[in-house]
Design a protein around this motif. Sequence first.
Motif, PDB file in Angstrom:
ATOM      1  N   PRO A 127      47.364  39.658  26.198  1.00 52.90           N
ATOM      2  CA  PRO A 127      46.513  38.662  25.581  1.00 52.90           C
ATOM      3  C   PRO A 127      47.397  37.905  24.027  1.00 52.90           C
ATOM      4  N   LEU A 128      47.824  39.073  23.552  1.00 56.21           N
ATOM      5  CA  LEU A 128      48.486  38.383  22.253  1.00 56.21           C
ATOM      6  C   LEU A 128      49.740  37.674  22.382  1.00 56.21           C
ATOM      7  N   VAL A 129      50.342  38.004  23.521  1.00 61.62           N
ATOM      8  CA  VAL A 129      51.608  37.104  23.953  1.00 61.62           C
ATOM      9  C   VAL A 129      50.995  35.590  24.108  1.00 61.62           C
ATOM     10  N   SER A 130      50.009  35.860  25.031  1.00 56.44           N
ATOM     11  CA  SER A 130      49.235  34.659  25.628  1.00 56.44           C
ATOM     12  C   SER A 130      48.783  33.630  24.471  1.00 56.44           C
ATOM     13  N   ARG A 131      48.380  34.422  23.612  1.00 55.76           N
ATOM     14  CA  ARG A 131      47.773  33.673  22.187  1.00 55.76           C
ATOM     15  C   ARG A 131      49.021  32.799  21.423  1.00 55.76           C
ATOM     16  N   ALA A 132      49.993  33.791  21.306  1.00 55.30           N
ATOM     17  CA  ALA A 132      51.376  33.171  20.665  1.00 55.30           C
ATOM     18  C   ALA A 132      51.683  32.010  21.377  1.00 55.30           C
ATOM     19  N   GLY A 133      51.830  32.269  22.847  1.00 52.67           N
ATOM     20  CA  GLY A 133      52.320  31.090  23.420  1.00 52.67           C
ATOM     21  C   GLY A 133      51.546  29.852  23.480  1.00 52.67           C
ATOM     22  N   ASN A 134      50.137  29.979  23.539  1.00 50.32           N
ATOM     23  CA  ASN A 134      49.262  28.862  23.343  1.00 50.32           C
ATOM     24  C   ASN A 134      49.459  28.298  21.930  1.00 50.32           C
ATOM     25  N   ALA A 135      49.641  29.025  20.804  1.00 47.48           N
ATOM     26  CA  ALA A 135      49.860  28.599  19.641  1.00 47.48           C
ATOM     27  C   ALA A 135      50.748  27.568  19.609  1.00 47.48           C
ATOM     28  N   CYS A 136      51.943  28.186  20.023  1.00 51.33           N
ATOM     29  CA  CYS A 136      53.452  27.294  20.059  1.00 51.33           C
ATOM     30  C   CYS A 136      53.178  26.351  20.722  1.00 51.33           C
ATOM     31  N   LEU A 137      52.357  26.074  21.975  1.00 53.53           N
ATOM     32  CA  LEU A 137      52.395  24.839  22.824  1.00 53.53           C
ATOM     33  C   LEU A 137      51.373  23.811  21.951  1.00 53.53           C
ATOM     34  N   ALA A 138      50.523  24.303  21.519  1.00 54.58           N
ATOM     35  CA  ALA A 138      49.479  23.487  20.488  1.00 54.58           C
ATOM     36  C   ALA A 138      50.290  23.018  19.381  1.00 54.58           C
ATOM     37  N   ALA A 139      50.942  23.783  18.703  1.00 53.94           N
ATOM     38  CA  ALA A 139      51.980  23.044  17.523  1.00 53.94           C
ATOM     39  C   ALA A 139      52.953  22.029  18.176  1.00 53.94           C
ATOM     40  N   VAL A 140      53.578  22.334  19.014  1.00 56.04           N
ATOM     41  CA  VAL A 140      54.679  21.584  19.404  1.00 56.04           C
ATOM     42  C   VAL A 140      53.857  20.096  20.077  1.00 56.04           C
ATOM     43  N   LEU A 141      53.010  20.186  20.656  1.00 57.41           N
ATOM     44  CA  LEU A 141      52.319  18.931  21.463  1.00 57.41           C
ATOM     45  C   LEU A 141      51.210  18.370  20.390  1.00 57.41           C
ATOM     46  N   ARG A 142      51.146  18.917  19.018  1.00 63.41           N
ATOM     47  CA  ARG A 142      49.963  18.482  18.166  1.00 63.41           C
ATOM     48  C   ARG A 142      48.639  18.617  18.699  1.00 63.41           C
ATOM     49  N   LEU A 143      48.274  19.501  19.534  1.00 63.06           N
ATOM     50  CA  LEU A 143      47.063  19.377  19.980  1.00 63.06           C
ATOM     51  C   LEU A 143      45.944  20.370  19.270  1.00 63.06           C
ATOM     52  N   PRO A 144      44.830  19.681  19.011  1.00 67.83           N
ATOM     53  CA  PRO A 144      43.790  20.130  18.242  1.00 67.83           C
ATOM     54  C   PRO A 144      42.896  21.461  19.066  1.00 67.83           C
ATOM     55  N   VAL A 145      43.451  22.208  19.711  1.00 65.96           N
ATOM     56  CA  VAL A 145      42.653  23.291  20.399  1.00 65.96           C
ATOM     57  C   VAL A 145      43.615  24.542  20.293  1.00 65.96           C
ATOM     58  N   ARG A 146      42.855  25.834  20.543  1.00 62.86           N
ATOM     59  CA  ARG A 146      43.624  26.999  20.808  1.00 62.86           C
ATOM     60  C   ARG A 146      43.909  27.411  21.962  1.00 62.86           C
ATOM     61  N   ASP A 147      43.292  27.298  23.051  1.00 61.41           N
ATOM     62  CA  ASP A 147      43.767  27.564  24.620  1.00 61.41           C
ATOM     63  C   ASP A 147      44.167  26.389  25.194  1.00 61.41           C
ATOM     64  N   VAL A 148      45.457  26.217  25.314  1.00 60.79           N
ATOM     65  CA  VAL A 148      46.025  25.064  25.887  1.00 60.79           C
ATOM     66  C   VAL A 148      45.864  25.329  27.381  1.00 60.79           C
ATOM     67  N   THR A 149      45.967  26.813  28.060  1.00 58.15           N
ATOM     68  CA  THR A 149      46.391  26.954  29.255  1.00 58.15           C
ATOM     69  C   THR A 149      45.139  27.305  30.175  1.00 58.15           C
ATOM     70  N   THR A 150      43.902  27.575  29.379  1.00 57.70           N
ATOM     71  CA  THR A 150      42.713  28.238  29.982  1.00 57.70           C
ATOM     72  C   THR A 150      42.456  27.264  31.385  1.00 57.70           C
ATOM     73  N   GLY A 151      42.071  28.137  32.462  1.00 59.82           N
ATOM     74  CA  GLY A 151      41.460  27.308  33.612  1.00 59.82           C
ATOM     75  C   GLY A 151      40.115  27.186  33.709  1.00 59.82           C
ATOM     76  N   PHE A 152      39.406  27.564  32.690  1.00 62.77           N
ATOM     77  CA  PHE A 152      37.940  27.070  32.567  1.00 62.77           C
ATOM     78  C   PHE A 152      37.711  25.860  31.668  1.00 62.77           C
ATOM     79  N   ARG A 153      37.559  24.843  32.324  1.00 63.69           N
ATOM     80  CA  ARG A 153      37.480  23.668  31.636  1.00 63.69           C
ATOM     81  C   ARG A 153      36.670  22.601  32.488  1.00 63.69           C
ATOM     82  N   GLY A 154      36.071  21.642  31.507  1.00 63.38           N
ATOM     83  CA  GLY A 154      35.048  20.653  32.166  1.00 63.38           C
ATOM     84  C   GLY A 154      35.669  19.211  31.932  1.00 63.38           C
ATOM     85  N   PHE A 155      35.735  18.314  32.712  1.00 63.05           N
ATOM     86  CA  PHE A 155      36.129  16.977  32.739  1.00 63.05           C
ATOM     87  C   PHE A 155      35.154  16.040  32.928  1.00 63.05           C
ATOM     88  N   ARG A 156      34.943  15.093  32.390  1.00 65.32           N
ATOM     89  CA  ARG A 156      34.331  13.701  32.619  1.00 65.32           C
ATOM     90  C   ARG A 156      35.232  12.853  33.741  1.00 65.32           C
TER      91      ARG A 156
END
Length: 242
Positions: A127-156
């Motif tokens: 989980p720590l490596v996953s957290r670090a990987g997601n932080a890297c993704l969010a920083a690179v893509l400038r996303l305002p979220v912490r969990d970029v790869t979560t599979g639990f998500r809702g869409f309109r």
Amino acid sequence: MVPAHGRSAVIGSLRRVLAAAPVEVLVVLEEDDHAVTDLVEEFARSHLEVHLLHRRRGKGVGTPQREGLLWGLERGYQVLVTMDLAHPAERLPAVLAALEDADLVLGSRHLAAPTTLAVADDHRLGPLVSRAGNACLAAVLRLPVRDVTTGFRGFRREVLLGIGISALTSRGSSFRVDTTHRAHQGGYRLVEVPVVVPGERGATAAGVREVLTTAMTRLRARPCRRGPVRLPERSTRVGGLR
């Protein structure tokens, strides 16, 4: 939309989803998983709100999620949620409530601070490596979220149509990254709600490698910019854990 993988407690998980909110459920089944298919088909015969989608076994989680979302769009659903049977069904109402004001809601595993660090234990390190990987993704893509790869998500519905989901060919965690990135680029509102996956032992080696590879691919694709790239101090949060 719930992918079904493995036989363990599949019917119990479906019952918890149906009890959590007044929803219809699409279960994505792999054709060669006959034991699970038989269980779910028998359950669906007595539960009209449960639908089935049979597909060939493929690599990654992105393909079944994409096929399930397209199934929902074709049938006119306005709100679509993807989740695995391991995700906490009791958090489904929080995701649905957040969609009243948001366009894409992420069930985030990384909003709370980690409570333990056991480097010698690979399952706790995951989980720590996953957290670090997601932080890297969010920083690179400038996303305002912490969990970029979560599979639990809702869409309109309008988000999925706006990001052109039918044209996406990415697989695995990359599919989740691409849908999040495209939604943010399109100006849609992203919101996170905290979730805890019971019994989660952490990311597999393959999963961690995929997250880090995706991050490096996105990093190489970005033009060089001056100045540091920083994560937002806080994500938008809705609801709370009890």
